[in-house]
Write an enzyme that holds these catalytic residues in place. Structure first.
Site, PDB file in Angstrom:
ATOM      1  N   GLU A 243      -3.082   4.392  -6.517  1.00  0.00           N
ATOM      2  CA  GLU A 243      -2.530   3.491  -5.506  1.00  0.00           C
ATOM      3  C   GLU A 243      -1.355   2.773  -6.159  1.00  0.00           C
ATOM      4  OE1 GLU A 243      -3.401   3.627  -2.529  1.00  0.00           O
ATOM      5  OE2 GLU A 243      -5.295   4.707  -2.664  1.00  0.00           O
TER       6      GLU A 243
ATOM      7  N   CYS B  15       2.476  -4.985  -3.408  1.00  0.00           N
ATOM      8  CA  CYS B  15       2.969  -3.611  -3.288  1.00  0.00           C
ATOM      9  C   CYS B  15       3.400  -3.281  -1.864  1.00  0.00           C
ATOM     10  CB  CYS B  15       1.907  -2.624  -3.752  1.00  0.00           C
ATOM     11  SG  CYS B  15       0.333  -2.744  -2.871  1.00  0.00           S
TER      12      CYS B  15
END
Length: 503
Positions: free
Chosen positions: A229, A263
């Site tokens: 991720e 993110c």
């Protein structure tokens, strides 16, 4: 290497993970998994419940540790993201584990004639989870709950950058878990590269693409599958005809969550050429209203450390030195950026061009770049010239333009008119593609990530496929093969004709 039988502990014993090496902890958990077998639903749900209780019991201590790690971080943000934010997925895992772990009959009709086909979803065994510093608990606890729901044991390594928070979790974890179930790895065990070398059954990493590449390479040496991720420069597109005020407000707010250290934050935005001035004015006005003070303001999140502070300031300075225009929110009487508090003011850049470092680097800070566009294709081409982002933001209606963008770009997700809505839905996956990651989790997607889809077939048919495919091959076998080819040629020609008629 210590033998598993020598270091295994009884469930319930309060033994700290730091009493063993990482390799010993892997052996302990593997031995426990083999000894106890696949856990039943009650055991899985109990582990998820204890994980949630650990967070809730120590919420205040966790929040204080996060504030200390960052230097300045709103308590409400820490509770919302790293405590309460975990509970949504934990509740869904707890509620649905029984259904997801159930064995399914794949082909009932075939079973009626003596060929049963079943699908099991078995746990992998021991899962290693490596988390980042920006949300050190949410991004380790949520995947850990998915791993528990799937029936695994877990080694969890929160970031060493947020050391105070990691110390809290490592200290209290033995009150809730045996190290056979959950072991918390700290910097005392070694670095992240050492963790990536463990011979576990699955490695789950959240962080930067650069470190993710290294983790994947280390895991590959042991043939350990990985879920990555990762981050990415997330673009945003403001559709022509969209309410500029609404678009400016949501993108300005989304950029500043956790001081821009998310993110999923938008990194750069495309605005219709004739609306750029209005958009930038409204972004600056929004930030000015939200941050009347920055220095000494506990609601303004600091950049995590000196290294990142200097990197972000350097990106801004480099762009300005090469011709970009900078607009910043500078409260009266404050000197910013402020190195002592590691606070960089909300910054908006225009006139950014190739050759400037900020064109390629993920900012991960309070900076938003604005590009003008005349045709939607310009924005699409620019997005496709970079690595696939974790998400793509859209400001506008759910219309043909959005479908054009979706059809002609690649990203982990698309978020329209708000920040990361797919994170709140347990029916949608969270994950990237290409440079922004591989694999996904949340809800059933997380359960499947940490499970092995295992086929079970049993035949009581009067014929044997093994016998048919084993020499000697007879004339009858040749006739059967020729008949099969004749049937498949006919069916394929018919499929082509049907496809041509639809054109």
């Amino acid at each position: 290497m210590t033998k598993p039988a020598d270091v295994a502990v009884r469930a319930g014993d309060k033994v700290s993970s730091e009493a063993h090496t990482m390799e010993e902890l892997v052996d302990i958990q593997k031995a426990a998994f083999l000894r106890d077998g696949i856990p039943d639903a009650r055991t899985r749900i109990d582990r998820i419940n204890r994980l949630g209780q650990l967070l809730l019991d120590h919420a205040d201590e966790i929040t204080a540790a996060l504030t200390e790690d960052f230097g300045s971080r709103p308590a409400d943000l820490s509770i919302a993201a790293d405590v309460a934010g975990c509970m949504i997925d934990l509740a869904h895992q707890r509620r649905s584990a029984v259904k997801w772990m159930r064995e399914t009959n794949v082909a009932k009709v075939a079973g009626m004639v003596g060929f049963t086909q079943r699908l099991r979803r078995d746990p992998l065994g021991v899962v290693a989870i490596m988390g980042p510093w920006n949300f050190p608990l949410q991004l380790t606890i949520v995947p850990a709950a998915s791993a528990f729901a799937a029936g695994n044991r877990v080694l969890m390594r929160p970031s060493s950058i947020t050391a105070k928070t990691t110390d809290v979790i490592a200290r209290v974890a033995p009150d809730y878990f045996s190290i056979e179930e959950l072991a918390v790895i700290t910097s005392k065990h070694g670095g992240g590269s050492d963790f990536a070398k463990l011979k576990v059954d699955h490695m789950f990493f959240t962080g930067s693409p650069e470190v993710g590449s290294s983790v994947a390479q280390e895991a590959a040496r042991n043939l350990v599958p990985v879920t990555l991720e990762l981050g990415g420069k997330n673009p945003a597109i403001v559709d022509r005809g969209t309410d500029i005020t609404k678009a400016a407000h949501f993108l300005a707010d989304a950029r500043m969550i956790n001081g821009g250290q998310v993110c999923l934050c938008p990194d750069y935005v495309f605005v219709p050429e004739d609306k750029v001035g209005e958009f930038t004015d409204k972004v600056i006005a929004r930030w000015t209203a939200n941050f009347p003070a920055i220095v000494g303001n506990g609601d303004y999140t600091s950049t995590i450390n000196e290294k990142n502070y200097q990197r972000i300031v350097g990106l801004i300075d480099d762009a300005v030195s090469l011709g970009a225009t900078k607009r910043q929110v500078l409260p009266v009487g404050e000197e910013l950026p402020n190195a002592q508090e590691r606070k960089i003011p909300p910054t908006l850049l225009t006139g950014v061009k190739p050759g400037m470092k900020i064109e390629d680097d993920e900012v991960f800070g309070p900076v938003l770049t604005v590009y003008p566009y005349r045709e939607l294709s310009e924005a699409i081409d620019k997005i496709n010239s970079a690595g696939h982002p974790l998400t793509l933001y859209w400001a506008g209606d759910d219309n043909a333009n959005l479908r054009t963008v979706a059809d002609n770009t690649r990203s982990g997700s698309i978020s329209g008119n708000d920040f990361g809505l797919h994170m709140l839905s347990q029916g949608l996956p969270f994950g990237g593609v290409g440079r922004s990651g591989m694999g996904n989790y949340h809800g059933e997607f997380g359960f499947n990530t940490f499970s092995h889809a295992r086929a079970v077939t049993v035949s009581s048919l009067p014929i044997s496929f093994a016998e048919v495919m084993t020499p000697p091959f007879t004339k009858r076998d040749a006739r059967m093969t020729a008949m099969q080819m004749k049937v498949w040629r006919f069916l394929n020609r018919r499929a082509i004709k049907k496809a041509n008629k639809r054109r």
